[in-house]
Design an enzyme around this catalytic site. Structure first.
Site, short mmCIF file in Angstrom:
data_model
loop_
_atom_site.label_atom_id
_atom_site.label_comp_id
_atom_site.label_asym_id
_atom_site.label_seq_id
_atom_site.Cartn_x
_atom_site.Cartn_y
_atom_site.Cartn_z
N PHE A 1 1.79 -15.87 5.01
CA PHE A 1 1.66 -16.24 3.59
C PHE A 1 2.63 -15.48 2.70
CE2 PHE A 1 -2.48 -17.67 5.22
CZ PHE A 1 -2.38 -19.01 4.83
N GLU B 1 16.06 -6.52 1.18
CA GLU B 1 14.86 -7.37 1.15
C GLU B 1 14.29 -7.40 -0.26
OE1 GLU B 1 11.65 -6.33 3.73
OE2 GLU B 1 12.98 -5.87 5.41
N GLU C 1 13.24 -0.17 8.19
CA GLU C 1 12.37 0.66 7.35
C GLU C 1 11.74 1.82 8.15
OE1 GLU C 1 9.52 -1.76 5.28
OE2 GLU C 1 11.00 -2.32 3.77
C1 GAL Z 1 9.12 -4.95 4.61
C2 GAL Z 1 9.54 -5.15 6.05
C3 GAL Z 1 9.65 -6.62 6.41
C4 GAL Z 1 8.47 -7.38 5.90
C5 GAL Z 1 8.34 -7.17 4.42
C6 GAL Z 1 7.20 -7.91 3.79
O1 GAL Z 1 8.51 -3.72 4.44
O2 GAL Z 1 10.78 -4.54 6.29
O3 GAL Z 1 9.78 -6.74 7.80
O4 GAL Z 1 7.34 -6.94 6.56
O5 GAL Z 1 8.12 -5.80 4.18
O6 GAL Z 1 7.12 -7.65 2.42
#
Ligand code: GAL
Length: 669
Positions: free
Chosen positions: A358, A308, A153
């Site tokens: 969490f 993600e 990111e």
């Molecule tokens: C994203 C990030 C991850 C984690 C996630 C949590 O922005 O790439 O490493 O932090 O958010 O929602």
């Protein structure tokens, strides 16, 4: 030659970020077994592992990573191996403080969180290069490694840097762009407010100023930072291409992320991947769908991976609401329907320590394989195995929306007639209609080939760079229908006004001129009259003078009453529609509905409200997704005479299909 994604992953990718270094070794085997059981076929490893891999400068420890890759491989799980550069180790900034990014007030960021590096730091780039070279050499032949996950990111927390080194880099960047200081003065309009520069080293950041900044300078600073971060990405990519020319590379994008021009970035990626975290109760599912459609469009319709999402709830909102049973699965299918060939999560195992303990995960703290979350994951992972036929399937859209990052930057700079305009809201305003009608939409940039589309919508296209109007003219001339909304065609790439009457580059195409803008106060509305029907409008009114266009709606009130609000102009074989205000949803619905009918563009099926219908096609096979977002079951009528196959149950289906609440039917024909 780099391999195609479908070659390295001939399945829908399913898995997530895996951070084994946060766990004792005793968990690793159990993880791999649980992954196997859940249908996981790809995990991203080592995203935040720099300090564990390179303990001290030049001292690398790969023993743990070797073990992990071997375990994963022996369980049939592929790896999107991260380059581990997302969070630099403490020793690096202690030794070389210049790697730290600096805030506007001159204070450097510190270690203890993540992403505290300056993209312009040469020392940082050097350290990155060393690490990536080691990683690539070590794992270039490891059979588990399917692709490279570069950094993480980019720009997420930090997309601006005000260090001395960044300032030098900014000046160098400007010199390359403008060649002479006189040219820069011209392009920045520096005779305004006595801002003339005599030398490059007089130029500062557009920061810490008593009042309004120079918009051309600010725009260039945004371009500069975007390119600086992109250069950093390319530094990694080049090392990887050199050592592992066959392994595809990507970095993960974000949604609604303004600082990086993703259309440009995507050209240098083998796969678009992105991270999606909608608030489960925001009540605007079209926003979520739009993100998917935008990501699919960044590489001309090539499928993306959702890298993600969360199984249940995040931990970074004030209050973190949980997805209800079935929602995670349903939304994942929406991802696949809209062009996703990968459904991945942050993260595999819920953390025990640290700021994200969490945050939801595929395996919750309970570690209970019977937990709701793991069960839903397992169901989905095993279902997706039946969809190999979908890999690389495409979307056939007849409608496109113009989306332009530089326009986004420029139109939201300060000092405008209305300073609460949101480019995204304008785009959503039009996208929503197509979403609700189940009409497929692609996103294009203003220079894209538009010949495959029948309808193109350009919301608030404030910036038109040299010659871009020609592309739109050609599209309409050859029979296309174009819809343009207010405050379009106003400025050039320097954010200087296009002279010759607003919207100068589009006047010929739209058949009108905008003589004045009349922004409305927050609590102000007006009414427009179209065919005797009244609709409320707000935010903005253009005072339009027709020059060949026909008015199809007029303002009812205020000093500009009876003047045109919405117009249509025949141009060549097509027509262009201009919307000189911000109409109600109902009006936009009706206007676009009429256009769609005329153009004979319709949804694949007619369905009850809140049922999403999307198609993808591959090798002469169409996959019809019907997603029921309601809390009650629905029965949907199918095309008569067609025999469909339900991809999840393998049964034949004709005439109609019954879908439970929060459930999906995927029918191929
Ligand atoms: C994203 C990030 C991850 C984690 C996630 C949590 O922005 O790439 O490493 O932090 O958010 O929602």
């Amino acid at each position: 030659m780099v391999k195609q994604i479908k070659e390295v992953m001939p399945h829908i990718a399913f898995g997530g970020d895996y951070n084994p270094e946060q766990w004792d070794e005793q968990f690793w085997l159990e993880d791999a077994k649980l992954m196997q059981e859940a249908g996981v076929n790809l995990v991203s490893v080592a995203i935040f592992s720099w300090s564990v891999i390179e303990r001290k400068e030049g001292q690398f420890d790969f023993v743990w990573l070797d073990k992990i890759l071997d375990i994963l491989h022996s369980h049939g799980i592929g790896v999107a191996l991260a380059t581990a550069t997302a969070s630099p180790p403490a020793w690096l900034s202690k030794e070389y403080p210049e790697v730290l990014a600096v805030q506007k007030n001159g204070v450097a960021y510190q270690v203890g969180s993540r992403q505290h590096y300056s993209p312009n730091s040469k020392r940082f780039r050097y350290a990155v290069k060393q690490l990536v070279t080691e990683m690539a050499n070590r794992y270039k032949d490891h059979p588990a490694v399917k692709m490279w996950h570069i950094n993480n990111e980019y720009g997420c927390h930090l997309s601006e840097c005000y260090s001395e080194e960044s300032l030098q880099a900014f000046r160098t960047w400007l010199k390359a762009r403008y060649q002479t200081i006189d040219n820069l003065n011209k392009k920045w309009g520096t005779n305004f407010w006595s801002q003339r520069y005599n030398a490059w080293d007089e130029i500062q950041f557009p920061a810490n100023l008593p009042t309004f900044y120079n918009p051309s300078q600010k725009l260039d600073y945004k371009r500069f930072m975007d390119e600086a971060i992109f250069e950093l990405y390319k530094t990694e990519k080049e090392v990887l291409r050199d050592i592992t020319p066959e392994i595809p590379v990507f970095t993960n994008f974000m949604y609604e992320f303004k600082p990086l021009n993703y259309f440009e970035w995507a050209k240098d990626m083998d796969l678009v991947t992105w991270d999606s975290y909608p608030d489960p109760r925001e009540g605007k599912p079209y926003r979520h769908a739009m993100h998917h459609d935008l990501m699919r469009s960044l590489k001309n319709g090539q499928p993306f991976y959702l890298m993600e999402q969360v199984t249940s709830h995040v931990n970074w909102r004030d209050i973190n609401l949980t997805k209800k049973p079935g929602e995670m699965r349903l939304w994942s299918y929406s991802t696949v329907a809209r062009g996703g060939d990968g459904v991945m999560y942050f993260q595999w195992r819920q953390g025990r320590a640290g700021a994200e303990k969490f945050h939801g995960a595929m395996v919750p703290h309970s570690n209970n394989p019977e937990s709701r979350t793991y069960q839903e994951i397992k169901q989905l992972g095993n279902e997706l195995k039946q969809l190999d036929g979908l890999v690389d399937a495409r979307t056939n859209a007849k409608v496109a929306i113009v989306f332009d990052w530089e326009n986004w930057w420029a139109v939201e700079l300060e000092g405008k007639p209305h300073n609460k305009l949101s480019y995204l809201d304008q785009v959503y305003q039009y996208y929503r209609v197509f979403y609700e009608k189940n009409i497929a939409v692609d996103f294009v940039d203003p220079t894209s080939d538009l010949s495959e589309y029948q309808l193109v919508v350009a919301p608030m296209l404030y910036m038109i760079r040299e010659g871009e109007e020609k592309n739109l003219e050609q599209f309409v001339d050859q029979g296309g229908t174009l819809v343009v909304s207010f405050f379009s065609g106003i400025a050039d790439q320097q954010d200087h006004i296009h002279l010759g009457g607003y919207p100068a580059p589009l006047r010929k195409l739209l058949g009108l001129t905008v003589e004045e803008f009349a922004p409305m106060a927050d609590d102000e509305t007006n009414t427009i009259v179209a065919n005797g029907e009244l609709s409320t409008v707000d935010t903005w009114a253009d005072i339009i003078k027709l020059e060949g266009a026909k008015s199809i709606a007029t303002f009812k009130e205020n000093w500009y009453q009876n003047s045109p609000a919405v117009t249509i102009h025949q141009y060549g074989k097509g027509s262009s529609i201009y919307i000189g205000t911000n109409p109600s949803e109902a009006y936009v619905d009706k206007l676009l509905e009429g256009i769609l009918q005329q153009l004979n563009i319709s949804a694949p099926l007619s369905v009850p409200n809140n049922v999403e219908v999307v198609e993808r096609t591959n090798n002469n096979q169409t996959y019809l997704f019907i997603l029921n977002h309601n809390t009650d079951p629905v029965t949907v009528s199918l095309d008569k005479g067609v025999t469909y196959t339900n991809c999840l149950s393998n049964q034949k289906v004709t005439d109609e299909v019954h879908i439970e609440h929060t459930d999906v039917a995927i029918l191929s024909y």
